[in-house]
Design a protein around this motif. Structure first.
Motif, mmCIF file in Angstrom:
data_model
loop_
_atom_site.group_PDB
_atom_site.id
_atom_site.type_symbol
_atom_site.label_atom_id
_atom_site.label_comp_id
_atom_site.label_asym_id
_atom_site.label_seq_id
_atom_site.Cartn_x
_atom_site.Cartn_y
_atom_site.Cartn_z
ATOM 1 N N TYR A 174 23.250 -37.799 -6.913
ATOM 2 C CA TYR A 174 24.142 -36.760 -6.580
ATOM 3 C C TYR A 174 25.304 -36.233 -7.647
ATOM 4 O O TYR A 174 25.350 -37.284 -8.852
ATOM 5 N N LEU A 208 28.243 -31.221 -0.241
ATOM 6 C CA LEU A 208 27.036 -30.290 -0.686
ATOM 7 C C LEU A 208 27.285 -28.934 0.059
ATOM 8 O O LEU A 208 26.850 -27.880 -0.637
ATOM 9 N N ARG A 239 25.459 -31.333 -6.121
ATOM 10 C CA ARG A 239 23.990 -30.942 -5.722
ATOM 11 C C ARG A 239 23.408 -32.229 -5.989
ATOM 12 O O ARG A 239 23.868 -33.373 -6.408
#
Lengths: 429, 429, 429
Positions: free
Chosen positions: B350, B418, B424
């Motif tokens: 992430y 998210l 992302r």
């Protein structure tokens, strides 16, 4: 020694009511510039978008108080600028004690102290007071008067660039947004201007120095939004300086992975300067290292403190006053950071110029009689170890770690060995 | 909670006399398929070469006993299927006590218990009994009767494939070859069918799941000889499940180097689920991880147990009965493995989408008043740490390790971040 | 056992007055060559430049004494060759006690002992005596007589090359420059000639062996100046042998980074041979490892000792006599170094030849009945672990470390597994 001078400067800064914007910051810079005229000031207009943030309206305060029905001032800005919630919007109204409740901020666990409280990004007004004061409030009406302005203006920050032989940079940051608290944060700016003057006076600088004085968080973000590209190319190590005026301990907050050149340098210096120093992981971050080490920013920056913010009881209260800090406290910080800078300036990959041990005896570097009791002078032993480890594959910091000698003791010996051409600086990619 | 259901299934499996081949295995699968109809069965003929091994003849048993001169049955298969040496060849003969001696198996150190003993690859016959029983045997003649067949047939195993969005696989293995012992090994198959149903019910599966029920050693080798190539391409992590029904502790057997994704996942989950969990090195391997982690096979597989085989006193004896296991014991195993699967499903790299810290306050993710006593809710602190560490260079397991928060607590926060596009999923090679 | 023979040789070497050059060294080689005729001698002329050093003039001594006014010899070379300062220039003069002072060397902290003292590279003369002897000296005149020569000549060293199947080399070094001290250093040469004979007698040698006997420091530097290029290409591991005759402990001085094959080998052997062995970092270097591991030389060499030089009280004194050393002490050193050599000779990357576990039972390598109490013989367990870890990616030393079995116990099992073709030697780059 610079300790006294730093203390005196902090004392001068102490009374000013600073915030993340406004005239308190500008008055602070006037004082700092008397000591360090090369500070260049920048004003960034309210409303400027800086990454995920927006530069807020400028806040200024003329005064404020909370009065009872008899007109007695329960708390007054004149007594302590901590009494007014930071960034309070103006108010002038009479309320019942019950209505007042949500506007009062106290520290129930430290009932004698006024807390330092702010609400920068949501409009509120409020008073901060000791729990004891609050406990004495009787039912009745109170007059809340806060004479502030919150208007379009600008955010002010200061920068000093001191050029060196290369464009590579060493970065120092501190903040100028806290009202009357001594260690956090009259100490950082007071130390910084003295460092600026010491750096300017260095006979030789390999590195360029970037020193900034910003309001915390929004100032660091604003600064980065204008300078990050060049800083990512140039900064080799940086130190965020905060809470540097007390003399209780030494602390550092590591970078995210704890492995930058700044981490290595500060560890190396502190392990000799004060072996019991405290290391906090990045999980304990709280000052502008949060921005400098944010993912994607990734500047090689650590935070240096004496007693770390959040970890000493006086933190963010009225007890963080001038008795928290001392000339000795400042001097220790000054010594550590100047040692770090010296270590970085000399942090080359050194390599001996001959194969096998050089014959140090013929150069007078070690004794020529060999006996069990001929205890080498420490310097001779250090020289033997420098030439025994300087293989061009480790930098001076690692050499220092391996032979367990502080860099500041190695530098003069390194210079001597360079002079007699027993050492050279190796290329390193 | 599934604990009761798993216990009930283990109870149903318990009485059956299983071995590495034969109808006991097939009866076991009939019961398992009632709970998990998607199990597909395979029959591999005796004599099939599987790497360095050969699938043995199929063994079946109708009964057997040892009787004294008076016809009293000293031990009888009817009382416990452990009494007959596993894979005994048939016999029907009268022997003196002295001649009988080499056919008797006991546990002198646990004189009350019947040992579980086998001789798969050299033809023998024998009886297993408690040392106490053996000590009572008087000189005289004995009738040894074992009614077994050892004939060409096949080895039976079961497989469930549950497809996901990608061909990459998570692998689970257990074994179905042990006779009436509860923890080792009615527990593994009972857990496995419940996991299969949980996995099937997942709203989304990134990974494909390969679950197998094999006879230990020869079954794992047979399975690998038919599936290794595809498994080496696809399996990202696997867990060998054995002794998963008791509630004494949690254990894992590490992979050979202790560094696979399966090791990392199980460590991450167990350190939060049960910090006192036991870690055994691969030197203590003993179940099918021996094959999955054999040199050249090198599947990323660890072994998960509650009390590890070989380490609890009831292991491989008649005392490993239904009192060893419990609904609570099963539930703990179920929770750990489902947490591991969740961790793997969300184990992405992430990355925060903005430079510097995002302004969480304006999104209601942290408080907007800042004061020393404003202790953040744990979730707010976790969110700050996620965005403070998510640099796209570490996966969720490492993020969890760094910020010391269990993955299962992070997953909902990650989903929220998210959603608001503060995070992302980074490309990672 | 070779311990007695090594002790006897050390005894024979003990009386000779050796130095870094001269006939004492040559007489020492005459004795060594009786045991090891293959030693080849080299003479390097005085004045030869060797890296940063110059081969000194050759020093020889016929005798010397210090006498009082009555002609009584206070100290005499005949009593102990330690009495004359090593490399003393000749003298024949009468001096007052006060003038004599600077020519006397004692050990105030060990007042009974004569120190071993030298002045190789600055011309001095002097007498070494116990502090007790010195304290008895009365004011008056003394006759100092030292009958030495310091003239152009040569430095003598010896070398044995024992060829193997490859040009890759194992290197052993010791020194022959110390006068009458037993552990430091009659022991090293005595051990070395016995190792030479053991190596010669090996039925098979993968490696070529380079064994050298040099004067310390200048001899090692001289040798390297003539052989470094070929040694850097060929030497895979080396051991500097010094103080190897006592039986108090086992010691090693690590290489600069502690990570060479020699470090790994000696650690592996010592951790099983004598788990309490002492590890000194390269900071504690003092013998010829200083040259072999100098930056740029970087040969993979460690130093092996029983009690390390500088660390035992008798070091560099007259108390380092034959009572310091013993047959047992020598035997221990011999066992360690021969084990190291065996470990290196067999230090291949082994790989199992089949996928999954091989069926060891059918080859009689493990039992065919499986029961909880069937405790495997240690050898069977070791075999299972060898084939469980031999993945062709780790060498035998790492395999030994992982499965915690000494290499010398693994070698016969490895040979057996190679014979039955369950193992092969993997290519490794």
């Amino acid at each position: 020694m610079q300790g006294e001078s730093m203390y005196a400067l902090a004392e001068e800064l102490f009374p000013i009511c600073r915030s993340i914007t406004g005239n308190g910051v500008r008055r602070t810079f006037e004082i700092l510039k008397k000591n360090c005229p090369q500070i260049r000031l920048y004003e960034i207009p309210s409303g400027t978008q800086v990454y995920d943030w927006t530069v807020p309206k400028e806040w200024n305060i003329r005064g404020g108080y909370l009065a009872d029905e008899q007109g007695n001032h329960i708390v007054d800005f004149e007594d302590s600028n901590l009494h007014i919630l930071g960034y309070s919007v103006p108010t002038d109204q009479t309320l019942s004690l019950e209505e007042l409740e949500e506007h009062l901020y106290t520290l129930p666990k430290q009932p004698e102290l006024i807390p330092y409280t702010t609400s920068y990004y949501r409009e509120r007004w409020g008073f901060c007071m000791s729990q004891k004061q609050k406990d004495k409030l009787k039912p009745g009406n109170y007059h809340a008067f806060i004479d502030t302005t919150l208007e379009d203006g600008s955010l002010t920050y200061g920068e000093v660039i001191i050029p060196g032989e290369t464009e590579e940079e060493i970065f120092l940051s501190t903040y100028i947004c806290h009202p009357s608290m001594a260690n956090n944060e009259c100490s950082g700016p007071a130390l910084m201007v003295h460092l600026a003057n010491w750096i300017e006076a260095l006979p030789r600088r390999k590195y360029t120095y970037r020193l900034i004085f910003v309001p915390e968080t929004i100032g660091a973000i604003t600064y980065l939004s204008r300078n990050l590209d060049v800083m990512k190319q140039r900064v080799i190590a940086g130190f965020n300086l905060t809470c540097v005026g007390d003399d209780r301990t030494y602390s550092m907050v590591s970078s995210r992975y704890g492995d930058t050149l700044a981490d290595r340098t500060l560890h190396n210096v502190l392990q000799h300067h004060y072996p019991d120093y405290k290391v906090y992981s990045f999980l304990k971050r709280g000052s502008d290292e949060r921005q400098y080490q944010a993912p994607g920013v990734d500047l090689p920056v650590v935070c240096f403190c004496r007693s770390k913010y959040h970890e000493y009881p006086e933190y963010h209260t009225s007890a963080d006053n001038l008795s928290m800090i001392s000339a000795e406290g400042f001097q220790g910080s000054y010594d550590v950071i100047t040692k770090c800078i010296e270590a970085l300036e000399y942090n080359e990959y050194y390599q001996v110029t001959c194969l096998c041990e050089p014959q140090l005896g013929k150069r007078g570097l070690i004794p020529t009689v060999s006996s069990k009791d001929t205890s080498l002078e420490k310097k001779a032993q250090d020289i033997k170890n420098i030439v025994g480890y300087a293989d061009g594959k480790i930098d001076l910091l690692e050499l220092s770690d391996m032979i367990k000698v502080p860099v500041n003791e190695l530098v003069p010996l390194i210079k001597k060995l360079l002079d007699v051409k027993l050492l050279r600086i190796a290329e390193h990619s």
